[in-house]
Design a protein around this motif. Structure first.
Motif, short mmCIF file in Angstrom:
data_model
loop_
_atom_site.label_atom_id
_atom_site.label_comp_id
_atom_site.label_asym_id
_atom_site.label_seq_id
_atom_site.Cartn_x
_atom_site.Cartn_y
_atom_site.Cartn_z
N ALA A 225 -14.63 -45.71 14.34
CA ALA A 225 -15.21 -46.98 15.13
C ALA A 225 -16.69 -47.01 14.83
CB ALA A 225 -15.01 -47.28 16.27
N GLU A 226 -17.25 -47.99 14.15
CA GLU A 226 -18.65 -48.24 13.94
C GLU A 226 -19.29 -48.38 15.14
OE1 GLU A 226 -19.64 -50.80 10.87
OE2 GLU A 226 -19.10 -49.50 9.23
N GLN A 227 -20.67 -47.76 15.13
CA GLN A 227 -21.30 -48.08 16.46
C GLN A 227 -22.79 -48.34 15.87
OE1 GLN A 227 -21.57 -44.33 18.63
NE2 GLN A 227 -22.82 -45.66 20.41
N SER A 228 -23.48 -49.35 16.79
CA SER A 228 -24.88 -49.83 16.37
C SER A 228 -25.51 -49.20 17.48
CB SER A 228 -24.86 -51.29 16.56
OG SER A 228 -26.21 -51.62 15.98
N LEU A 229 -26.67 -48.42 16.80
CA LEU A 229 -27.75 -47.74 17.53
C LEU A 229 -29.28 -48.24 17.38
CD1 LEU A 229 -26.76 -43.94 17.10
CD2 LEU A 229 -25.90 -45.39 19.04
N PRO A 230 -29.79 -48.61 18.25
CA PRO A 230 -31.33 -48.95 18.15
C PRO A 230 -32.25 -47.84 17.66
CG PRO A 230 -30.35 -49.49 20.39
CD PRO A 230 -29.66 -48.59 19.75
N MET A 231 -32.98 -48.02 16.74
CA MET A 231 -33.83 -47.07 16.01
C MET A 231 -34.42 -46.13 16.89
SD MET A 231 -32.71 -46.73 12.72
CE MET A 231 -33.88 -46.25 12.04
N ASP A 232 -34.95 -46.56 18.08
CA ASP A 232 -35.86 -46.01 18.83
C ASP A 232 -35.29 -44.92 19.86
OD1 ASP A 232 -34.86 -48.06 20.49
OD2 ASP A 232 -36.94 -48.69 21.35
N THR A 233 -33.99 -44.75 19.63
CA THR A 233 -33.22 -43.95 20.57
C THR A 233 -32.90 -42.49 19.96
OG1 THR A 233 -30.94 -44.31 19.75
CG2 THR A 233 -31.74 -45.77 21.24
N ARG A 234 -32.72 -41.52 20.90
CA ARG A 234 -32.28 -40.17 20.46
C ARG A 234 -31.19 -40.05 19.93
NH1 ARG A 234 -34.28 -39.36 25.92
NH2 ARG A 234 -36.24 -38.12 25.96
N GLU A 235 -30.34 -40.88 20.03
CA GLU A 235 -29.00 -41.02 19.50
C GLU A 235 -28.98 -41.35 17.99
OE1 GLU A 235 -28.48 -41.08 23.58
OE2 GLU A 235 -29.54 -42.34 22.32
#
Length: 245
Positions: free
Chosen positions: A9-19
């Motif tokens: 499943a695709e997941q969207s992550l904010p660019m300013d996160t460790r993940e």
């Protein structure tokens, strides 16, 4: 950014996160391996087959420990030995002993002609041969601070043998580093082998430290960090074994 975890499943992550950074770093490491990225750098004229991130972190460790002797097993083209020697020159302390079973003639000629050659000693032979270990011991004074970097044959068996052989040379408070544990994350990649999942330096380091009370497997502290990321981007996970007794 959008990533696709193991679940599919695709997941969207904010660019300013460790993940997000971890996902980008994992892609960088794998893509870099597939494209032989680390085979594109030199240090003071000699090829240095190291991830730049790792070289910088080793520089931090060397400056913190300020060893009298840096032992490197597996010197290949000599670039890493010259890198460590240049740090010794800048710090004003230390020298390098390189152990290599098969130093190619052209690499030896280049090393012999290098301006930092006086800070590098070479021992020819297998890094786990008792004769090699004896020569190494004879080259180190009892009161010298010693840091060891294992970068020769990267099988679990060989690295475990190196750890057991070289551990007595390491000074309390200093480290022995088992390089290239990233192998366990590269199964299925070009130039990899199916057994790398378990047959790698990180597995050797974990097994070694589980049976010892005089070493701990620990990340060296970052001497400076005003950012959001504390994990290293590295080819050398589970690598740093600090002698504590």
């Amino acid at each position: 950014m959008t990533v696709a975890p193991a679940t599919g499943a695709e997941q969207s992550l904010p660019m300013d996160t460790r993940e997000a950074f971890a996902a980008v770093a994992a892609a960088y490491l794998r893509c870099g391996w597939d494209n032989k990225y680390v085979y594109s750098f030199t240090w003071l004229g000699r090829p240095i087959i190291q991830l730049p991130d790792d070289a910088f972190r080793l520089q931090e460790l060397i400056f913190a420990v300020k060893p009298d002797v840096i032992v490197e097993t597996g010197i290949a083209h000599g670039g890493s030995a010259i890198f460590y020697a240049s740090l010794c020159k800048l710090i004003g302390r230390g020298r390098v002993i390189g152990v290599e079973i098969d130093l190619r003639p052209h690499n030896r000629v280049a090393l012999d002609a290098h301006p930092l050659r006086s800070l590098i000693s070479l021992i020819d032979g297998s890094s786990i041969d008792p004769a090699t270990i004896a020569k190494l011991r004879a080259a180190i004074a009892p009161d010298e601070t010693v840091l060891v970097l294992l970068d020769s044959r990267h099988t679990k068996e060989h690295v475990l043998a190196e750890l057991r052989a070289y551990a007595p040379l390491v000074t309390i408070g200093s480290y022995i580093v088992a390089m290239d544990g990233i192998m366990r994350h590269l199964v299925g990649a070009p130039r990899s082998a199916p057994d790398w999942e378990w047959n790698n330096p990180a597995a050797a380091a974990r097994e070694f430290v589980s049976a010892r009370k005089d070493f701990e497997l620990i990340e060296p502290p970052l001497p400076f960090n005003e950012g959001n990321i504390s994990a290293r981007v590295t080819y050398c996970p589970d690598a740093f074994l600090r002698r504590i007794a």
